[in-house]
Design a protein around this motif. Structure first.
Motif, PDB file in Angstrom:
ATOM      1  N   ALA A 175       0.830  -1.213   0.000  1.00 55.15           N
ATOM      2  CA  ALA A 175       0.000   0.000   0.000  1.00 55.15           C
ATOM      3  C   ALA A 175       0.864   1.262   0.000  1.00 55.15           C
ATOM      4  O   ALA A 175       0.604   2.212  -0.748  1.00 55.15           O
ATOM      5  N   VAL A 176       1.898   1.274   0.848  1.00 54.40           N
ATOM      6  CA  VAL A 176       2.794   2.439   0.890  1.00 54.40           C
ATOM      7  C   VAL A 176       3.512   2.591  -0.441  1.00 54.40           C
ATOM      8  O   VAL A 176       3.636   3.704  -0.974  1.00 54.40           O
ATOM      9  N   ALA A 177       3.995   1.481  -1.000  1.00 50.62           N
ATOM     10  CA  ALA A 177       4.716   1.532  -2.268  1.00 50.62           C
ATOM     11  C   ALA A 177       3.824   2.046  -3.393  1.00 50.62           C
ATOM     12  O   ALA A 177       4.269   2.827  -4.245  1.00 50.62           O
TER      13      ALA A 177
ATOM     14  N   PHE B 192      20.412  -1.727  -1.636  1.00 48.98           N
ATOM     15  CA  PHE B 192      21.213  -0.984  -2.604  1.00 48.98           C
ATOM     16  C   PHE B 192      22.127  -0.020  -1.868  1.00 48.98           C
ATOM     17  O   PHE B 192      22.073   0.098  -0.630  1.00 48.98           O
ATOM     18  N   TYR B 193      22.944   0.669  -2.627  1.00 47.99           N
ATOM     19  CA  TYR B 193      23.821   1.702  -2.090  1.00 47.99           C
ATOM     20  C   TYR B 193      23.468   3.044  -2.730  1.00 47.99           C
ATOM     21  O   TYR B 193      23.076   3.102  -3.897  1.00 47.99           O
ATOM     22  N   VAL B 194      23.610   4.124  -1.956  1.00 46.59           N
ATOM     23  CA  VAL B 194      23.457   5.479  -2.481  1.00 46.59           C
ATOM     24  C   VAL B 194      24.699   6.271  -2.111  1.00 46.59           C
ATOM     25  O   VAL B 194      25.355   6.002  -1.097  1.00 46.59           O
ATOM     26  N   GLU B 195      25.000   7.264  -2.944  1.00 51.02           N
ATOM     27  CA  GLU B 195      26.192   8.065  -2.695  1.00 51.02           C
ATOM     28  C   GLU B 195      25.994   8.938  -1.462  1.00 51.02           C
ATOM     29  O   GLU B 195      24.975   9.612  -1.313  1.00 51.02           O
TER      30      GLU B 195
ATOM     31  N   TRP C 154      29.811   5.379  -0.760  1.00 49.26           N
ATOM     32  CA  TRP C 154      28.424   4.941  -0.910  1.00 49.26           C
ATOM     33  C   TRP C 154      27.985   4.249   0.384  1.00 49.26           C
ATOM     34  O   TRP C 154      28.740   3.485   0.986  1.00 49.26           O
ATOM     35  N   ALA C 155      26.753   4.551   0.787  1.00 47.75           N
ATOM     36  CA  ALA C 155      26.207   3.991   2.024  1.00 47.75           C
ATOM     37  C   ALA C 155      25.152   2.936   1.696  1.00 47.75           C
ATOM     38  O   ALA C 155      24.344   3.132   0.772  1.00 47.75           O
ATOM     39  N   PRO C 156      25.121   1.830   2.441  1.00 45.13           N
ATOM     40  CA  PRO C 156      24.127   0.790   2.177  1.00 45.13           C
ATOM     41  C   PRO C 156      22.742   1.196   2.671  1.00 45.13           C
ATOM     42  O   PRO C 156      22.605   1.885   3.686  1.00 45.13           O
ATOM     43  N   VAL C 157      21.725   0.767   1.941  1.00 45.94           N
ATOM     44  CA  VAL C 157      20.339   1.021   2.321  1.00 45.94           C
ATOM     45  C   VAL C 157      19.577  -0.295   2.230  1.00 45.94           C
ATOM     46  O   VAL C 157      19.480  -0.903   1.158  1.00 45.94           O
ATOM     47  N   THR C 158      19.066  -0.762   3.361  1.00 42.87           N
ATOM     48  CA  THR C 158      18.208  -1.936   3.414  1.00 42.87           C
ATOM     49  C   THR C 158      17.073  -1.642   4.386  1.00 42.87           C
ATOM     50  O   THR C 158      17.190  -0.732   5.227  1.00 42.87           O
ATOM     51  N   PRO C 159      15.974  -2.388   4.319  1.00 43.24           N
ATOM     52  CA  PRO C 159      14.892  -2.174   5.300  1.00 43.24           C
ATOM     53  C   PRO C 159      15.378  -2.343   6.727  1.00 43.24           C
ATOM     54  O   PRO C 159      14.919  -1.639   7.638  1.00 43.24           O
ATOM     55  N   GLU C 160      16.323  -3.273   6.934  1.00 46.27           N
ATOM     56  CA  GLU C 160      16.806  -3.528   8.292  1.00 46.27           C
ATOM     57  C   GLU C 160      17.665  -2.383   8.812  1.00 46.27           C
ATOM     58  O   GLU C 160      17.645  -2.053   9.995  1.00 46.27           O
ATOM     59  N   LEU C 161      18.440  -1.752   7.914  1.00 45.70           N
ATOM     60  CA  LEU C 161      19.366  -0.704   8.340  1.00 45.70           C
ATOM     61  C   LEU C 161      18.667   0.636   8.574  1.00 45.70           C
ATOM     62  O   LEU C 161      19.004   1.365   9.520  1.00 45.70           O
TER      63      LEU C 161
ATOM     64  N   ARG D 124      10.965   5.066   0.776  1.00 46.45           N
ATOM     65  CA  ARG D 124      11.070   6.461   0.327  1.00 46.45           C
ATOM     66  C   ARG D 124      12.241   6.637  -0.629  1.00 46.45           C
ATOM     67  O   ARG D 124      12.123   7.278  -1.684  1.00 46.45           O
ATOM     68  N   GLN D 125      13.379   6.024  -0.286  1.00 46.98           N
ATOM     69  CA  GLN D 125      14.555   6.162  -1.142  1.00 46.98           C
ATOM     70  C   GLN D 125      14.394   5.385  -2.447  1.00 46.98           C
ATOM     71  O   GLN D 125      14.867   5.824  -3.500  1.00 46.98           O
ATOM     72  N   VAL D 126      13.734   4.239  -2.389  1.00 47.79           N
ATOM     73  CA  VAL D 126      13.483   3.479  -3.618  1.00 47.79           C
ATOM     74  C   VAL D 126      12.721   4.318  -4.627  1.00 47.79           C
ATOM     75  O   VAL D 126      13.009   4.298  -5.835  1.00 47.79           O
ATOM     76  N   TYR D 127      11.739   5.063  -4.153  1.00 48.17           N
ATOM     77  CA  TYR D 127      10.873   5.814  -5.068  1.00 48.17           C
ATOM     78  C   TYR D 127      11.288   7.280  -5.217  1.00 48.17           C
ATOM     79  O   TYR D 127      10.539   8.078  -5.750  1.00 48.17           O
ATOM     80  N   ASP D 128      12.503   7.613  -4.770  1.00 44.60           N
ATOM     81  CA  ASP D 128      13.106   8.882  -5.140  1.00 44.60           C
ATOM     82  C   ASP D 128      13.590   8.777  -6.592  1.00 44.60           C
ATOM     83  O   ASP D 128      13.819   7.680  -7.113  1.00 44.60           O
TER      84      ASP D 128
END
Length: 395
Positions: free
Chosen positions: A8-10, A48-51, A60-67, A75-79
């Motif tokens: 729903a959020v996605a 994934f990683y973002v700069e 680059w920093a890691p981004v996961t639901p757990e982190l 939010r970052q996925v849909y940026d």
């Protein structure tokens, strides 16, 4: 958060993304907007990683639901950002992801605005078939499937592990296009001709197989780039005599270069301190990094790269080295301007100055005023018209 909550959020975030892309002028047609609102990008970028914006060395920093938490991850996925999923063609240790520096991204989910811009530029119709080079995460493949149907989409990925993840994500989302693993620069398996060809990696010149495997009258949308910088996005129309012609659409898109065409690891031999001939020049190294003059310089020196180095006396010189023939140009400040010392089988800086003179004489046009002609024996970029000044692309 339950799976239903995530969905729903996605869905809400996808709608907001589509609205932003539409407002920005990238998303133009209802069919592609429907695809953006329907395809769950988070299924193709579960981590994934973002700069990072930290000063100093690019990190680059890691981004996961757990982190970062599920909401922030979504939010970052849909940026409208590129999400890096691989570095240096190696697998990431997601059991203990750490910040990464001094690495070279080799696979990603490209920022959505560039993806939809290219899809709009492809000008597909309902009955068209599309060959995509560079499956990557599979997100753009899914958009194509949603728009055209699985049976009309063929996608080729060079990395077997990347391809396996893309296939799994596509299946989870209900898409089953034809997927192949192989060297996309040699074309698609068999002799299938598509109405449209699209590439999501940069190439130094258009592979002949892409022209051969596109229907006459069909379009090729791809990014041309060199070893110094991206040249930009081109759209070519394939003719029935095996040639293709078109223009640059813009100079800003920059995809990772095809792995088979990456620059040599070695920049080349440094010239001897007394090698070559020295003279004054009106241009310093800053032209190499500027958007339009850098475009002209890349055309002129397709096999060159540059870097700056501090001398013992504190002077910073910029070295321009051709990796294929040992030609060189060394730019050094001389108080009020610059000197250039150049040598080897080609006078690199002479060539750059001559190209810039032609460009200035034409009123310094933007890259969109340049066109591309592809023939079996040569490819060239021309200024203004096909009869205007031109530069050959590397074979």
């Amino acid at each position: 958060m339950t799976e239903a909550d995530v969905d729903a959020v996605a869905a809400e975030l996808r709608q907001r993304l589509a609205e932003r892309l539409t407002a920005a002028g990238w998303l133009l047609s209802p069919a592609w907007r429907d695809a953006v609102e329907a395809v769950p990008r988070h299924e193709f970028a579960p981590r994934f990683y973002v700069e990072s914006d930290a000063p100093g060395l690019t990190t680059w920093a890691p981004v996961t639901p757990e982190l970062v938490g599920v909401h922030e991850w979504l939010r970052q996925v849909y940026d409208d950002e590129t999400l890096i999923t691989q570095f240096d063609s190696r697998e990431i240790d997601w059991a203990d992801p750490q910040p990464i520096s001094n690495a070279h991204p080799t696979s990603s989910s490209t920022l959505p605005s560039l993806v939809v811009r290219m899809l709009e530029d492809l000008q597909v119709e309902d009955d068209h078939t599309v060959t995509e080079y560079g499956t990557g995460t599979g997100y753009s493949t899914a958009l194509l499937c949603h728009r055209l149907g699985d049976e009309r989409v063929l996608s080729i990925e060079t990395d077997a592990r990347v391809a396996a993840r893309a296939r799994a994500a596509l299946v989870r989302c209900g898409y089953r296009p034809r997927l192949y693993i192989g060297d996309g620069l040699t074309g698609a398996p068999g002799s299938t001709r598509a109405h449209r060809t699209i590439a999501t990696m940069g190439v130094r010149s258009i592979p002949p197989a892409w022209v051969e495997q596109t229907h006459p009258g069909g379009l090729i949308v791809a990014t041309l780039r060199g070893w110094m910088r991206s040249l930009g996005l081109v759209r070519l129309t394939v003719e029935d005599n095996g040639t293709a012609h078109g223009r640059f659409l813009s100079s800003d898109p920059s995809f990772m270069i095809a792995r088979q065409q990456e620059a040599p690891e070695s920049l080349g031999m440094l010239p001897a301190p007394d090698g070559g001939n020295t003279r004054r020049t009106s241009y310093g190294p800053e032209l190499l990094a500027m958007p339009d003059s850098g475009f002209v310089a890349q055309l002129t020196m397709p096999n060159a790269r540059y870097f700056s180095m501090l001398a013992d006396d504190g002077t910073v010189s910029t070295y321009v080295l051709d990796a294929t023939n040992d030609a060189f140009a060394v730019l050094t400040p001389n108080g009020e301007g610059w000197t250039v010392r150049q040598g080897g089988p080609a006078l690199l800086w002479d060539d750059v100055e001559q190209a810039l003179a032609l460009w200035h004489a034409a009123d310094s046009p933007a890259p969109s005023e340049f066109g591309v002609s592809v023939a079996p024996d040569a490819q060239r970029v021309w200024l203004g018209t096909p009869d205007g000044p031109s530069w050959r692309l590397p074979a």
